[in-house]
Design a protein around this motif. Sequence first.
Motif, PDB file in Angstrom:
ATOM      1  N   ASP A 191       2.904 -15.781  -7.888  1.00 56.28           N
ATOM      2  CA  ASP A 191       3.421 -16.817  -6.934  1.00 56.28           C
ATOM      3  C   ASP A 191       3.451 -18.198  -8.195  1.00 56.28           C
ATOM      4  O   ASP A 191       2.806 -18.478  -8.876  1.00 56.28           O
ATOM      5  N   GLY A 192       4.581 -18.557  -8.531  1.00 53.60           N
ATOM      6  CA  GLY A 192       4.851 -19.581  -9.227  1.00 53.60           C
ATOM      7  C   GLY A 192       5.091 -19.490 -10.712  1.00 53.60           C
ATOM      8  O   GLY A 192       5.268 -20.204 -11.632  1.00 53.60           O
ATOM      9  N   TRP A 193       5.272 -17.963 -10.924  1.00 55.81           N
ATOM     10  CA  TRP A 193       5.344 -17.670 -12.379  1.00 55.81           C
ATOM     11  C   TRP A 193       6.626 -16.476 -12.257  1.00 55.81           C
ATOM     12  O   TRP A 193       6.708 -15.910 -11.650  1.00 55.81           O
ATOM     13  N   LYS A 194       7.381 -16.686 -13.414  1.00 54.34           N
ATOM     14  CA  LYS A 194       8.406 -15.342 -13.435  1.00 54.34           C
ATOM     15  C   LYS A 194       8.509 -14.848 -14.736  1.00 54.34           C
ATOM     16  O   LYS A 194       8.045 -15.575 -15.935  1.00 54.34           O
ATOM     17  N   ALA A 253      14.908 -25.719 -13.607  1.00 53.36           N
ATOM     18  CA  ALA A 253      15.984 -25.262 -12.706  1.00 53.36           C
ATOM     19  C   ALA A 253      15.069 -24.769 -11.399  1.00 53.36           C
ATOM     20  O   ALA A 253      15.455 -25.015 -10.216  1.00 53.36           O
ATOM     21  N   ASP A 254      14.228 -24.121 -11.694  1.00 56.83           N
ATOM     22  CA  ASP A 254      13.249 -23.446 -10.317  1.00 56.83           C
ATOM     23  C   ASP A 254      11.871 -24.009 -10.364  1.00 56.83           C
ATOM     24  O   ASP A 254      10.998 -23.595  -9.382  1.00 56.83           O
ATOM     25  N   GLY A 255      11.300 -24.759 -11.298  1.00 59.78           N
ATOM     26  CA  GLY A 255       9.981 -25.281 -11.337  1.00 59.78           C
ATOM     27  C   GLY A 255       8.907 -24.008 -11.431  1.00 59.78           C
ATOM     28  O   GLY A 255       7.688 -24.279 -11.208  1.00 59.78           O
ATOM     29  N   LEU A 256       9.265 -22.589 -11.989  1.00 54.46           N
ATOM     30  CA  LEU A 256       8.513 -21.735 -12.180  1.00 54.46           C
ATOM     31  C   LEU A 256       7.912 -21.743 -13.842  1.00 54.46           C
ATOM     32  O   LEU A 256       8.654 -22.065 -14.688  1.00 54.46           O
ATOM     33  N   ALA A 257       6.728 -21.438 -13.887  1.00 58.49           N
ATOM     34  CA  ALA A 257       6.071 -21.155 -15.291  1.00 58.49           C
ATOM     35  C   ALA A 257       6.907 -19.899 -16.008  1.00 58.49           C
ATOM     36  O   ALA A 257       6.739 -18.757 -15.283  1.00 58.49           O
ATOM     37  N   VAL A 258       7.090 -20.002 -17.011  1.00 59.19           N
ATOM     38  CA  VAL A 258       7.726 -18.939 -17.733  1.00 59.19           C
ATOM     39  C   VAL A 258       7.444 -18.995 -19.118  1.00 59.19           C
ATOM     40  O   VAL A 258       7.598 -20.025 -19.805  1.00 59.19           O
ATOM     41  N   PHE A 259       7.494 -17.972 -19.841  1.00 58.25           N
ATOM     42  CA  PHE A 259       7.247 -17.966 -21.586  1.00 58.25           C
ATOM     43  C   PHE A 259       8.735 -17.795 -22.067  1.00 58.25           C
ATOM     44  O   PHE A 259       9.496 -17.143 -21.791  1.00 58.25           O
ATOM     45  N   GLY A 260       8.923 -18.718 -22.918  1.00 61.23           N
ATOM     46  CA  GLY A 260      10.128 -18.678 -23.547  1.00 61.23           C
ATOM     47  C   GLY A 260       9.906 -19.127 -25.000  1.00 61.23           C
ATOM     48  O   GLY A 260       8.846 -19.348 -25.657  1.00 61.23           O
ATOM     49  N   ASN A 261      10.940 -18.824 -25.879  1.00 65.05           N
ATOM     50  CA  ASN A 261      11.137 -19.097 -27.298  1.00 65.05           C
ATOM     51  C   ASN A 261      11.459 -20.644 -27.368  1.00 65.05           C
ATOM     52  O   ASN A 261      12.761 -20.750 -27.173  1.00 65.05           O
ATOM     53  N   THR A 262      10.362 -21.503 -27.644  1.00 65.97           N
ATOM     54  CA  THR A 262      11.103 -22.761 -27.600  1.00 65.97           C
ATOM     55  C   THR A 262      11.635 -23.446 -28.703  1.00 65.97           C
ATOM     56  O   THR A 262      12.782 -23.467 -28.584  1.00 65.97           O
ATOM     57  N   GLY A 263      11.026 -23.591 -29.655  1.00 68.98           N
ATOM     58  CA  GLY A 263      11.705 -24.355 -30.953  1.00 68.98           C
ATOM     59  C   GLY A 263      10.771 -23.978 -32.313  1.00 68.98           C
ATOM     60  O   GLY A 263      10.376 -22.871 -32.283  1.00 68.98           O
ATOM     61  N   ASP A 264      11.131 -24.733 -33.263  1.00 67.06           N
ATOM     62  CA  ASP A 264      10.523 -24.693 -34.506  1.00 67.06           C
ATOM     63  C   ASP A 264       9.455 -25.510 -34.674  1.00 67.06           C
ATOM     64  O   ASP A 264       9.024 -26.435 -34.238  1.00 67.06           O
TER      65      ASP A 264
END
Lengths: 186, 666
Positions: B465-468, B515-526
């Motif tokens: 719930d709240g995570w994707k 976009a959807d307010g969901l927590a997600v793991f991403g490749n952010t930056g350097d």
Amino acid sequence: MAFHRKIMVIYVVFLTFLASLVPAVFAQHPGIASEGEIKAAFIYNFIKFVEWPAHSFSTAGQHIVICILGQDGVTRALEKVSGKIAQGKTIRVKHIADPAEVAQFHALYIGQSEKDRARSIIKAIPKHVLTISDLQFFAASGGMINFYTEEKKISFVINLGAVERAGLKFSSQVLRLARIVKETGS
Amino acid sequence: MGGGNQHNTIIKHLLKGFVILTLGTLIFALPAVGTTRDVFDMSLEELMDIEVYGASKFRQKISEAPSSITVITADEIRKFGYRSLSDILKSVRGFQINYDRVYSFASIRGHSIASDYTNRVLILVDGHRVRDNIYEGVGLGTDFIIDIDLIDRVEVVRGPSASLYGDLAYLAVINIITRDGRNINGIEIMGLAGSHDTYKERLNYGKTFANGLDMVVSATHSRSKGQNLYFKEYDSPSTNFGVAHKCDGDKAVQLFTKLTFQDLVLEGAFVTRTKTDPTGAFETVFNVPLNKYGDEWGFMELKYEREFESGFSVMGRTSYNRYSYKGQYAYPGYLNKDLQIGEWWLGEVAGTKTFFDRHKISFGAEYQLNTRQDQDSFDEIPYTSYVHSRRTSQSWGVFGQDEFTIMKGLILNAGVRFDQSSFYHGTANPRIALIYNPYKQSTFKLIYGTAFRSPSAYEMFYQADGWKANPNLKPERIRNYEITYDQSLGGHYRLSGSVFDYKITKSIQQIIDRADGLAVFGNTGDITGRGFEIEAAGNWEQGYQGRLSYTYQEVKDSLTKSRIMNSARNLFKLNLISPIWKDFFFGGLEVQYTSDRKTVTDRKVGGFSVTNFTLFSQKLIKGFEISASIYNLFDTKYSDPTGNDHIQTAIPQDGRTFWFKITYGF
């Protein structure tokens, strides 16, 4: 859970099979002596080449007695020296608890377990007793023969001062192989 | 899923496995005993020519290793009163440990993403990878797989070592070497009592038998009621004015066994730990003892290691590993649960041989088969499933390394490893080190290396719930340059220094998708990191020893050019052991300073220093070891930054606590 159990069983069978290969692998190679056994063999050689004063043998008859204080990898292997012959005498091995008990015998091996009281033991050792140990700085702190390992091979140092004070003599066959150390303040 | 049932099953399986294997090994291996050639017939010269096969096997002189290395021994563990692996690492130059009152997270060189389950540092127990195949994480507290007092020594290798170990050997590799039966030599009983109703018992048995079989068996049980903790973020009448009452409990069982026979080692370890979370993480109901996290790690490994007379060394190992996580989260009116189960098999072969006296070549291959990577998140009543992920995957790697002695005192160590898995494309990671000993006591090392950290199954597939989920996550990468210098002075002192410069790309972090307010793991930056470390260490007679280190590091986000969260600029550590009365009493003193750190909301938590003191006695009474410790002697108030999982941006840490411990060996 059934899948899990099946895998476990297969694994156990597989490992047991591997374990069963062990003797087959080892049968093809001469067994390798443990470090403790090699050191015990060194001690046996030292016993062959030490000269004790004649009166050292009055009480123990025709035996050369190696006393063992404490324990480590060498002490158990030393049992195997018992019964061997050196200088025409049979070697016996005796475990003792107090360094004073070594008085009527010939050699003392001090195990790693005595690390913390090594200095007081060395001080308490009577004359005419050959002392050997694997403890670090043993020879430098008043002991006679000290093993060390250099590039995977075992060597030994001899503290000649301590040997002479104890009234013992080493054959040159031993001395030429040893590293000779001086004592640091005792 | 009944929790107790599963727990019993794995214990049963482990036990069954051990019994069968032990019997198997004994029955088949016993006839092999007695083939030993009689060394008593050898002359002194011959004896002096035998190579000893002992602890030095596959070992390298620290001065010749292609990394900066710190070793912590069992003696230090006892004399500093270390309670856990996280305590040990806190004392190591450059390390920073965060605790969120459930898990401890270790980071080094200022790169410390909160709540990453220490998945940028590789931890090995006797060379075996300890990490799970869901979070790629490891517990460092009561949830660590080995009891602290079974550790013989801890070797910390700084910098990326992916050229040898592959995935996760990213910022450091920590190898934990366990004690042998010979070292325990009998039975050891330990009892411990500490602040906040903390109790621990341990039973060890260790022995080397006449046929050379060395055996260790150990069981540890610990429990702690913990504290009533105050969190200012919850200071309102509806949440008990910020006090979490009886919500800090910790229960753990650790089991360990190791059988060594000649070149064969059978080793098994298991830990189960349940911790109650007092922080109200994941927006759960505050001040109820229902938010509980249970972790279990277990492995059983068979290893064969041998050095042949020709100088050829081989090592092969295979293991079965299992991990499970059961999380329970209380929400108004219902319970939400996580159930993750991982099972995997590891196989590895490696060999080393020296050619032409100058080239020491090492090579090997590793394979991991993840037979199970299950993740579930669901509400119990009414039943609602958020994720029901069933995965299997595999990964493999091959490596080669040449230690080339160019001339006396100059070594070129070059290695590369290629890895590939179901979750990422092939990646090759080199390490090149030039090691120069101009004099016997000085060593310079020039090191270049790269490494990667693959996304975990949790980061890719978990939903709630709240995570994707984000199945498109890519590995994070690091490239590191380093210069180290070591100088021994007169046998008693050692000075070390290093300068490092690294760059991380595609940093994996948890973010909130706008976009959807969901927590997600991403490749952010350097991320770029630069810094230096200096350390002076001494070792004197009569048992005095000490270490003093300072680390300066500047770790920045490339985009914002500002310091990343949780990264302390300055670390200072002092460790001293001193005999107090003859060799009966020793004092162990530690002082650790950490400068201010940013929180996830870009605020700051202040710098702090913690002082610990342990009084240790070893032979006042024969067979007894007694220690009394005070941690955080001056009751310093400080907090560790934490990630998005908490409403708090920083979690307050323990004030002054006590431990009293007795060990009896016979």
